[in-house]
Design a protein around this motif. Structure first.
Motif, short mmCIF file in Angstrom:
data_model
loop_
_atom_site.label_atom_id
_atom_site.label_comp_id
_atom_site.label_asym_id
_atom_site.label_seq_id
_atom_site.Cartn_x
_atom_site.Cartn_y
_atom_site.Cartn_z
N SER A 45 -0.35 4.39 -0.45
CA SER A 45 -1.19 5.58 -0.26
C SER A 45 -0.70 6.38 0.96
O SER A 45 0.02 5.86 1.82
CB SER A 45 -2.64 5.17 -0.04
N ASP A 46 -1.11 7.66 1.01
CA ASP A 46 -0.73 8.52 2.13
C ASP A 46 -1.83 8.62 3.18
O ASP A 46 -1.61 9.16 4.26
CB ASP A 46 -0.43 9.95 1.64
N VAL A 47 -3.02 8.16 2.86
CA VAL A 47 -4.15 8.36 3.77
C VAL A 47 -3.95 7.57 5.05
O VAL A 47 -3.45 6.45 5.05
CB VAL A 47 -5.50 7.94 3.13
N MET A 48 -4.36 8.19 6.15
CA MET A 48 -4.30 7.53 7.44
C MET A 48 -5.67 7.64 8.09
O MET A 48 -6.02 8.68 8.63
CB MET A 48 -3.25 8.23 8.31
N PRO A 49 -6.47 6.59 8.03
CA PRO A 49 -7.82 6.67 8.60
C PRO A 49 -7.76 6.78 10.13
O PRO A 49 -6.77 6.40 10.75
CB PRO A 49 -8.48 5.36 8.17
N GLU A 50 -8.86 7.30 10.70
CA GLU A 50 -8.95 7.38 12.16
C GLU A 50 -8.88 5.98 12.77
O GLU A 50 -8.13 5.74 13.70
CB GLU A 50 -10.28 8.07 12.52
N SER A 51 -9.72 5.08 12.24
CA SER A 51 -9.68 3.70 12.72
C SER A 51 -9.81 2.76 11.52
O SER A 51 -10.11 3.19 10.41
CB SER A 51 -10.78 3.45 13.75
N ALA A 52 -9.58 1.48 11.77
CA ALA A 52 -9.49 0.52 10.66
C ALA A 52 -10.87 0.20 10.09
O ALA A 52 -11.80 -0.09 10.84
CB ALA A 52 -8.81 -0.75 11.15
N ASP A 106 0.87 -1.19 0.00
CA ASP A 106 0.00 0.00 0.00
C ASP A 106 0.90 1.23 0.00
O ASP A 106 1.66 1.45 0.94
CB ASP A 106 -0.87 -0.05 1.26
N PHE A 121 -11.34 -2.40 8.19
CA PHE A 121 -11.40 -3.85 8.37
C PHE A 121 -10.08 -4.30 8.99
O PHE A 121 -9.08 -3.59 8.90
CB PHE A 121 -11.64 -4.57 7.04
N GLN A 122 -10.08 -5.45 9.62
CA GLN A 122 -8.84 -5.98 10.19
C GLN A 122 -8.25 -6.99 9.22
O GLN A 122 -8.91 -7.45 8.31
CB GLN A 122 -9.12 -6.62 11.56
N GLY A 123 -7.02 -7.32 9.40
CA GLY A 123 -6.38 -8.29 8.52
C GLY A 123 -5.75 -7.61 7.32
O GLY A 123 -5.92 -6.42 7.09
N ALA A 124 -5.01 -8.39 6.53
CA ALA A 124 -4.33 -7.87 5.35
C ALA A 124 -4.52 -8.88 4.23
O ALA A 124 -4.58 -10.09 4.46
CB ALA A 124 -2.85 -7.68 5.65
N THR A 125 -4.63 -8.37 3.00
CA THR A 125 -4.91 -9.27 1.85
C THR A 125 -3.64 -9.66 1.11
O THR A 125 -3.63 -10.62 0.35
CB THR A 125 -5.84 -8.58 0.84
#
Ligand SMILES: [Zn+2]
Lengths: 92, 268
Positions: free
Chosen positions: A70-77, A68, A79-83
């Motif tokens: 991207s520069d975006v940093m969401p407040e919270s997830a 990934d 979804f959990q896990g990684a694809t």
């Protein structure tokens, strides 16, 4: 340090098996129904030509192609896990 | 050959695994606090978990003449709920003075969120206040590169933080150089399906050098191998490395970093 030949003697069969496994995986995906534009598949196709590069750092480049960026940093997830591949919104 | 397992989640492993580790030459192991594979339902559950890490596991390990040390924190995955995470953090002062506690870890990011980063930084501050070393988890798969960069930027903003008191774990080819360049230690995790294979870990040693780096199995409840470190040591031998070099990576390096904690010693 082992020579190139000694390394090939030790590891060629393993590398050969892994390449055949990836080829068979792509065949298997093609045979089955579903969305051909799946982001993980797109990311994998983007990574494969890196193997043919003549310069070192192929493993690093493959990892970057599957990251990934991207520069975006969401407040919270969301979804959990990684694809294992960047989110669908990233350019291919 | 003697070695140190610097990252293993023995609460998820059997007593037989302790015996296998001892037979393979493991002198000491370090267990960071982590996600149990499911979210705990209350902060109090962490009280029990911290007791397990500071009382139960050292006793299990001692039966096989292995020294057991641990790192304490709330893990990155459960840190995405900051209210919950801060409640858990109020439990830490009661445990940080226990004799087998090395420092704060494994803190870090999981999905690279602002909530996770806030709790990460509060943990770093706690470590700074107490003069403790820090063990940092980097995110999985596609999230690792971004998460590593975010945390390196964050750590650089802590004036007074000695970068050599921090190990950033689960590095791979695309993150190891930036970690070492920032003055931190780097950990390579040997997993069968993700992170590093033994062959790739040895490649990283060849290209990045033998300083400020260790390797671990990070064995837990998932697909992992408690004997991954001795397997990698064997692979190093097959690739022509001397006993001294193997010992440096598998024993001397972890001993040197872990000695940043006054609680670390190898006398049984
Ligand atoms: Zn871990």
């Amino acid at each position: 340090m082992p020579t190139r030949k000694e390394l090939l003697d030790m590891q060629f069969i393993d590398a050969r098996a892994r390449v055949i496994d990836v080829a068979a995986f792509l065949d298997r995906i093609d045979r089955h129904p579903g969305d051909g534009e799946e982001p993980r598949l797109k990311a994998l196709r983007r990574a494969l030509p890196i193997l043919l590069s003549d310069s070192p750092g192929r493993a690093k480049a493959v990892l970057e192609a599957l990251s990934d960026t991207s520069d975006v940093m969401p407040e919270s997830a969301a979804f959990q896990g990684a694809t294992g591949a960047p989110p669908a919104s990233e350019p291919a | 050959m003697s070695y140190i397992e610097p990252h293993a989640h023995m609460v998820s492993r059997t007593t037989d695994d302790y015996e296998k580790l001892a037979l393979a030459g493991c002198e000491a192991l370090c267990e960071p606090a982590f996600w149990a594979g499911f979210d705990r339902s209350s902060p109090q559950a962490f009280h029990d978990y911290f007791r397990q890490l500071t009382e139960v596991e050292p006793a299990r390990a001692a039966k096989f003449a292995i020294r057991h040390f641990c790192w304490l924190c709330i893990n990155p995955k459960e840190a995405d709920d900051p209210g919950f995470a801060r409640e858990v953090m109020t439990l830490l002062p009661d445990f940080l003075d226990k004799p087998n506690v090395l420092g704060i870890g494994e803190i870090g990011l999981n999905k690279n969120t602002r909530n996770e980063l806030a709790i990460f930084e509060e943990h770093v501050q706690l470590a700074l206040d107490r003069g403790l070393p820090v063990l940092i988890h980097t995110p999985h798969l596609e999230d690792k590169l971004k998460g590593t960069r975010i945390m390196l930027d964050s750590l650089a903003n802590f004036s007074g933080l000695d970068p050599s008191m921090v190990i950033i774990d689960h590095v791979e080819e695309h993150t190891v150089r930036m970690v070492l360049d920032a003055g931190h230690w780097a950990g390579m995790t040997l997993y069968p399906e993700s992170k590093c294979t033994p062959s790739r870990a040895i490649d990283i040693l060849e290209t990045e050098g033998l300083e400020r780096i260790w390797m671990n199995s990070a064995c837990d409840w998932g697909v992992s191998d408690p004997l991954a470190v001795p397997r990698c040591m064997l692979e190093m031998k097959r690739r022509g490395y001397s006993r001294e070099t193997i010992r440096k990576v598998a024993f001397d390096n972890p001993r040197d970093f872990l000695s940043a904690s006054t609680n670390f010693n190898l006398d049984i």
